[in-house]
Design an enzyme around this catalytic site. Structure first.
Site, PDB file in Angstrom:
ATOM      1  N   CYS A 104       0.801  -1.215  -0.073  1.00 52.22           N
ATOM      2  CA  CYS A 104      -0.147   0.004   0.060  1.00 52.22           C
ATOM      3  C   CYS A 104       1.135   1.330   0.017  1.00 52.22           C
ATOM      4  O   CYS A 104       1.519   1.410  -1.166  1.00 52.22           O
ATOM      5  CB  CYS A 104      -0.938  -0.054   1.179  1.00 52.22           C
ATOM      6  SG  CYS A 104      -2.464   1.010   1.121  1.00 52.22           S
ATOM      7  N   HIS A 154      -3.914  -4.809  -0.915  1.00 54.09           N
ATOM      8  CA  HIS A 154      -4.077  -5.445   0.387  1.00 54.09           C
ATOM      9  C   HIS A 154      -4.199  -7.010   0.072  1.00 54.09           C
ATOM     10  O   HIS A 154      -5.446  -7.491   0.368  1.00 54.09           O
ATOM     11  CB  HIS A 154      -5.008  -5.012   1.284  1.00 54.09           C
ATOM     12  CG  HIS A 154      -4.521  -3.405   1.623  1.00 54.09           C
ATOM     13  ND1 HIS A 154      -3.645  -3.222   2.540  1.00 54.09           N
ATOM     14  CD2 HIS A 154      -5.014  -2.280   1.167  1.00 54.09           C
ATOM     15  CE1 HIS A 154      -3.819  -1.807   2.741  1.00 54.09           C
ATOM     16  NE2 HIS A 154      -4.434  -1.206   1.946  1.00 54.09           N
ATOM     17  N   GLU A 190      -3.510  -9.250   2.366  1.00 55.37           N
ATOM     18  CA  GLU A 190      -3.947  -9.684   3.592  1.00 55.37           C
ATOM     19  C   GLU A 190      -5.423  -9.378   3.800  1.00 55.37           C
ATOM     20  O   GLU A 190      -5.935  -9.980   4.865  1.00 55.37           O
ATOM     21  CB  GLU A 190      -3.174  -9.023   4.684  1.00 55.37           C
ATOM     22  CG  GLU A 190      -3.253  -7.500   4.784  1.00 55.37           C
ATOM     23  CD  GLU A 190      -2.498  -6.799   3.934  1.00 55.37           C
ATOM     24  OE1 GLU A 190      -1.740  -7.338   3.087  1.00 55.37           O
ATOM     25  OE2 GLU A 190      -2.557  -5.450   4.093  1.00 55.37           O
TER      26      GLU A 190
END
Lengths: 284, 217
Positions: free
Chosen positions: B80, B193, B195
């Site tokens: 990011c 992202h 995750e």
């Protein structure tokens, strides 16, 4: 057009998932963790946890629910309810939330939005507006789950929220909440016309045609949906009796379904969006 | 394998830490220069403003630590804002110098597209990733992930690399085709992202974890 996000919204009271009408008359539906997992496995793009009584009771139970779910539900999680200080925000983020939703504290002290956005990043700060339509047609913002009037005009407030650096707005039509009468398209439009940050529609999700209107006409970037998903999920999840020690269980225990509301699954909504040429992330 | 996640006061590290653990990596969240140097791999996370981030790295003497780490050839991942910081400069609230590990600049999404339609900024949505060069994709943490997979994006700025051979994935937002991941030797930068992108995202971490161990994809 961007991919429209479908976001189940879970109102939480103590250890329970609840749902009311016009944000009141809360009924216990089950354990938030079970519903959250079910939605994750069925294609939810994000989740919202709203602690509906955070201003009245202590909040540790919510932190536990966040921590228990954030470890294996690998999609963005927004948490709101009673967040008044930068420390409150830090604690829910540390527990595993990705974004926070501010309302009461933000409207009482708009600078709180600016401080929060500069400390945690704009994309972490979502501001929720609870709107009630007045007799003269104006929409005013309310706080405390639609109980307290502020006199603030919703559109002006939305513009201010954007200027103060919030990354997103969630607009709740309190009039429509829990009724399954459809999103308030006029309310949505009035806001999306005036801000460039994404706007999440909430309150009244019902039939598919209205969902399409909320996107094409209302220009919503995401739909937050509760009742119609919950009543469908409830029938698929098996609960043990000890899940319901607190709160108003008569609804859950009665085995009734809420006959006025036609329930549906996330996959039903996403297939409809696809047929309507509205892009979204497919359910895998 | 030990992965250091740089803690420089910006951003929520819960989910990155969680993803690393899910794929069997030991993690340490730290701003300690010695601990970072000893790690087998390094993650630069971050949300928020570019200027604040680079100032915070400088104030904590982390910029030099990152350069030294990268020179060892050990795997380095920026996510990011951590991806944007790899670039030479950003126009976010005035001009700021970045780490300059990858040549190029970071610019803001316009709020109006070529057709005069308004664009929502930040981009917050699940969006698709595509290969700039499929061979490069297959020799990266993206291998065995299908082109067109949806990942979760939240950002207002995007990077423009000077050299095409640094581009790993691209994505389109409201008619703008932009670089959503970069790779240069041991450095990887990812705008989205993983995750927060369900199982497909975790596979990126899993592939990267394998690379840390085997030094190949």
């Amino acid at each position: 057009m961007q991919n429209i996000r479908i976001i189940p919204r879970l109102d939480i009271k103590g250890p329970n998932l609840v749902k009311g009408i016009h944000l009141e008359g809360l009924r216990v539906l089950g354990k938030p963790e079970d519903f959250a997992r079910y939605y994750y496995e069925n294609g939810a793009d994000e989740l919202i946890y709203q602690d509906v009584v955070a201003s009245l009771y202590e909040r540790n139970s919510l932190h536990e629910i966040i921590s228990r779910t954030a470890k294996d539900l690998l999609i963005p999680l927004t948490v709101g309810g009673g967040l008044r200080t930068l420390d409150d925000i830090k604690l829910v983020l540390r527990a595993g939330a990705d974004k926070v939703s501010l309302n009461t504290a933000a409207i009482k002290n708009p600078k709180f939005i600016k401080d929060a956005a500069s400390k945690f990043g704009s994309s972490t700060i979502l501001v929720a507006i609870e709107a009630i339509k007045q007799i003269d047609g104006r929409y005013l913002a309310y706080i405390d789950n639609g109980r307290e009037e502020t006199g603030v005009e919703v559109v002006e407030w939305a513009q201010q929220i954007e200027e103060l650096g919030a990354g997103e707005i969630l607009i709740t039509s309190v009039d429509r909440d829990g009724t399954a009468e459809g999103f308030d398209i006029d309310l949505l439009k009035s806001i999306t016309m005036r801000v460039t940050i994404p706007v999440i529609a909430h309150g009244g999700a019902s039939n598919m045609a209205n969902m399409a209107d909320s996107i094409f006409e209302g220009k919503a970037s995401a739909l937050a949906i509760a009742s119609i998903f919950h009543y469908s999920a409830m029938n698929k999840l098996i609960h043990s009796e000890e899940d319901f020690l607190e709160g108003n269980n008569s609804f859950k225990n009665s085995g009734k379904i809420f006959s006025k509301i036609k329930s549906c699954e996330i996959s039903d909504v996403k297939s409809f969006l696809k047929e309507s040429k509205i892009p979204c992330r497919p359910v895998i | 394998m030990n992965v250091a996640i740089i803690d420089y006061g910006l951003g929520n590290l819960f989910s990155i830490n969680n993803a690393c653990k899910l794929v069997g990596l030991n993690t340490i969240i730290t701003s300690d220069i010695n601990k970072i140097s000893k790690a087998d791999a390094l993650i630069l996370p971050g949300v928020g403003a570019f200027g604040d981030a680079i100032n915070s790295l400088n104030e904590n003497n982390l910029t030099q630590t990152i350069y030294e780490f990268v020179r060892t050839g050990k795997p380095f991942l920026g996510i990011c804002l951590g991806m944007q910081l790899l670039f030479s400069e950003s126009e976010e609230f005035g001009s700021h110098k970045g780490l300059d590990l990858i040549k190029g600049k970071v610019v803001k999404f316009p709020t109006i597209n070529k057709l005069g339609e308004s664009i929502r900024v930040p981009q917050i949505q699940w969006n698709q990733i595509y290969a700039e060069d499929i061979n490069r994709w297959n020799e990266s943490p993206l291998k065995n992930i299908s082109e067109g997979t949806y990942m979760h994006f939240v950002h207002s700025y995007y990077a423009i690399p000077e050299e095409n051979n640094n581009i790993l994935t691209y994505t389109e937002y409201e008619g703008i085709r932009y670089t959503s991941a970069v790779m240069k030797d041991n450095i990887i930068g990812i705008q989205y992202h993983p995750e927060k992108s369900a199982e497909a995202g975790i596979n990126i971490y899993r592939n990267w974890a394998n690379y840390i161990i085997n030094k190949s994809y």
